[in-house]
Design a protein around this motif. Structure first.
Motif, PDB file in Angstrom:
ATOM      1  N   ASP A  49      38.331 -88.145 -17.828  1.00 25.98           N
ATOM      2  CA  ASP A  49      37.269 -87.133 -17.833  1.00 25.98           C
ATOM      3  C   ASP A  49      36.988 -86.762 -19.288  1.00 25.98           C
ATOM      4  OD1 ASP A  49      35.616 -84.942 -16.509  1.00 25.98           O
ATOM      5  OD2 ASP A  49      36.965 -83.766 -17.776  1.00 25.98           O
ATOM      6  N   ASP A 198      28.271 -92.350  -5.108  1.00 27.11           N
ATOM      7  CA  ASP A 198      28.907 -91.218  -5.762  1.00 27.11           C
ATOM      8  C   ASP A 198      28.896 -91.347  -7.281  1.00 27.11           C
ATOM      9  OD1 ASP A 198      30.227 -89.753  -3.385  1.00 27.11           O
ATOM     10  OD2 ASP A 198      30.776 -91.855  -3.086  1.00 27.11           O
ATOM     11  N   LYS A 199      28.760 -92.593  -7.756  1.00 23.90           N
ATOM     12  CA  LYS A 199      29.013 -92.823  -9.171  1.00 23.90           C
ATOM     13  C   LYS A 199      28.233 -94.019  -9.706  1.00 23.90           C
ATOM     14  CE  LYS A 199      33.485 -92.423 -10.882  1.00 23.90           C
ATOM     15  NZ  LYS A 199      34.857 -92.889 -11.207  1.00 23.90           N
ATOM     16  N   ARG A 228      22.325 -87.724 -13.497  1.00 23.51           N
ATOM     17  CA  ARG A 228      22.187 -86.273 -13.348  1.00 23.51           C
ATOM     18  C   ARG A 228      21.210 -85.937 -12.231  1.00 23.51           C
ATOM     19  NH1 ARG A 228      25.336 -85.500 -17.045  1.00 23.51           N
ATOM     20  NH2 ARG A 228      26.715 -85.650 -15.270  1.00 23.51           N
ATOM     21  N   HIS A 231      22.390 -86.524  -8.843  1.00 20.02           N
ATOM     22  CA  HIS A 231      23.680 -85.866  -8.582  1.00 20.02           C
ATOM     23  C   HIS A 231      24.811 -86.865  -8.423  1.00 20.02           C
ATOM     24  CE1 HIS A 231      21.433 -82.206  -8.256  1.00 20.02           C
ATOM     25  NE2 HIS A 231      20.650 -82.775  -7.346  1.00 20.02           N
ATOM     26  N   GLU A 233      28.053 -88.986 -10.401  1.00 21.99           N
ATOM     27  CA  GLU A 233      28.905 -89.037 -11.578  1.00 21.99           C
ATOM     28  C   GLU A 233      28.520 -90.268 -12.390  1.00 21.99           C
ATOM     29  OE1 GLU A 233      32.945 -89.180 -10.275  1.00 21.99           O
ATOM     30  OE2 GLU A 233      32.805 -87.249  -9.260  1.00 21.99           O
ATOM     31  N   CYS A 253      27.916 -87.570 -20.781  1.00 23.83           N
ATOM     32  CA  CYS A 253      28.451 -88.550 -19.833  1.00 23.83           C
ATOM     33  C   CYS A 253      29.764 -87.984 -19.281  1.00 23.83           C
ATOM     34  CB  CYS A 253      28.711 -89.864 -20.571  1.00 23.83           C
ATOM     35  SG  CYS A 253      29.313 -91.203 -19.534  1.00 23.83           S
ATOM     36  N   ASP A 254      30.025 -88.164 -17.986  1.00 19.05           N
ATOM     37  CA  ASP A 254      31.177 -87.519 -17.363  1.00 19.05           C
ATOM     38  C   ASP A 254      32.514 -88.159 -17.715  1.00 19.05           C
ATOM     39  OD1 ASP A 254      29.527 -85.741 -15.812  1.00 19.05           O
ATOM     40  OD2 ASP A 254      29.078 -87.469 -14.521  1.00 19.05           O
ATOM     41  N   GLN A 255      32.562 -89.482 -17.574  1.00 16.88           N
ATOM     42  CA  GLN A 255      33.854 -90.159 -17.634  1.00 16.88           C
ATOM     43  C   GLN A 255      33.826 -91.356 -18.572  1.00 16.88           C
ATOM     44  OE1 GLN A 255      34.605 -91.009 -13.485  1.00 16.88           O
ATOM     45  NE2 GLN A 255      34.131 -88.882 -12.961  1.00 16.88           N
TER      46      GLN A 255
END
Ligand code: C2E
Ligand code: MG
Ligand code: MG
Ligand code: MG
Length: 283
Positions: A49, A198-199, A228, A231, A233, A253-255
């Motif tokens: 993360d 999801d991603k 974004r 919705h 990741e 960026c999330d991850q």
């Protein structure tokens, strides 16, 4: 003369084809042997993360030992597994092994991590795929929310309607779904919003050129804002430098995943790595 030249070329061409067919056959035999004799292994690469610097999970990547000390790259043997149909058996082994390892880590006191496996489009097209996966996860007693499958974008977009149905079934298990190597395939925006994802995993080809190529930066930014909006990741893969990490952090960026943190590691080495970094920020 021209004819002779042409024939020589033709022979070169066919001998090249023969050689490649020969290599494919020998690789297929090796793979068959490895599947029967515990000759495959999973290595695990950390996913971090970006904001907190904490480990989120791992991606499981299959390994096959070659004749020398070097592993044969999955980029080489996965296509052979697909064309020979062995991918179904291989994929099943990957799911079972990932679950077994996840359970083992828990019993060794490792904090729960998410675990992702790569799934080939040919596996997805197996009628009972979702059911089998649900069974494997259930048997191992793993929380499905900790389990993620990665599917490549190009594979899904070949037949979107079929893909939606299959992915809905997988989604019903509570398993998460990531679109791998995103940005190189041909998904339309409307397709993306109808798939139960999801991603998004930004393709490495963009991430790796962030520092020196404006176009790669623009595409990366577009993927992040797309994620974004939908919705989802978003993960940057193939991060090798602090500069690239900082850029992705600035773009929210999330991850992050890449050699900067760790190469894919054998299970024990990953557990060791994780314990060493426990409780501290990884960047
Ligand atoms: P992928 O799923 O996109 O996996 C990421 C690949 O990038 C891995 O290569 C990983 O080792 C490599 N990588 C990660 N970080 C970096 C980095 O910072 N720099 C560089 N240069 N490379 C990095 P790997 O393990 O060779 O796998 C290649 C591909 O083979 C995977 O791409 C995936 O599509 C496929 N694959 C691997 N394991 C499986 C599997 O169990 N099942 C299926 N169906 N495909 C698999
Ligand atoms: Mg992947
Ligand atoms: Mg990828
Ligand atoms: Mg890839």
């Amino acid at each position: 003369q021209a004819k002779q030249f042409g024939r020589a070329n033709y022979q070169l061409y066919t001998s090249d084809l023969c050689q490649r067919a020969e290599e494919a056959r020998s690789l297929e035999a090796k793979l068959r042997h490895a599947l029967k004799n515990q000759g495959l292994a999973l290595h695990y690469q950390p996913v971090i993360d970006i904001k907190s610097g904490r480990l989120i999970g791992v991606e499981a990547l299959v390994r096959m030992a070659g004749d020398d000390a070097e592993d044969i790259s999955p980029a080489t043997f996965i296509p052979i597994a697909e064309s020979s149909g062995l991918i179904v058996e291989l994929g099943e082994w990957v799911a079972i092994e990932a679950c077994r390892q996840h359970k083992l880590w828990r019993s060794q006191g490792l904090p729960p991590v998410k675990i992702a496996i790569n799934v080939s489009p040919l596996q997805l097209r197996q009628r009972a795929f979702a059911e089998r996966l649900g069974h494997i996860i259930g048997e191992a007693g793993i929380d499905p929310a900790c389990f993620e499958i990665e599917v490549t974008e190009s594979a899904l977009m070949e037949s979107v309607d079929e893909a939606i149905e299959i992915l809905e079934d997988i989604k019903c298990l509570g398993v998460r779904i990531a679109l791998d190597d995103f940005g190189t395939g041909h998904s339309s925006l409307s397709n993306l919003s109808t798939l139960p994802l999801d991603k998004l995993k930004i393709d490495q080809s963009f991430v790796r050129r962030i520092e020196r190529d404006q176009t790669s930066r623009v595409i990366t930014n577009a993927i992040i804002s797309l994620a974004r909006t939908l919705h989802l990741e978003v993960v940057g893969e193939g991060i090798e430098s602090n500069e690239t990490l900082r850029y992705l952090d600035d773009q929210a960026c999330d991850q992050a995943q890449g050699f900067l943190f760790s190469k894919p590691l054998p299970a024990d080495a990953f557990a060791h790595w994780y314990r060493q970094h426990a409780g501290q920020s990884l960047h």
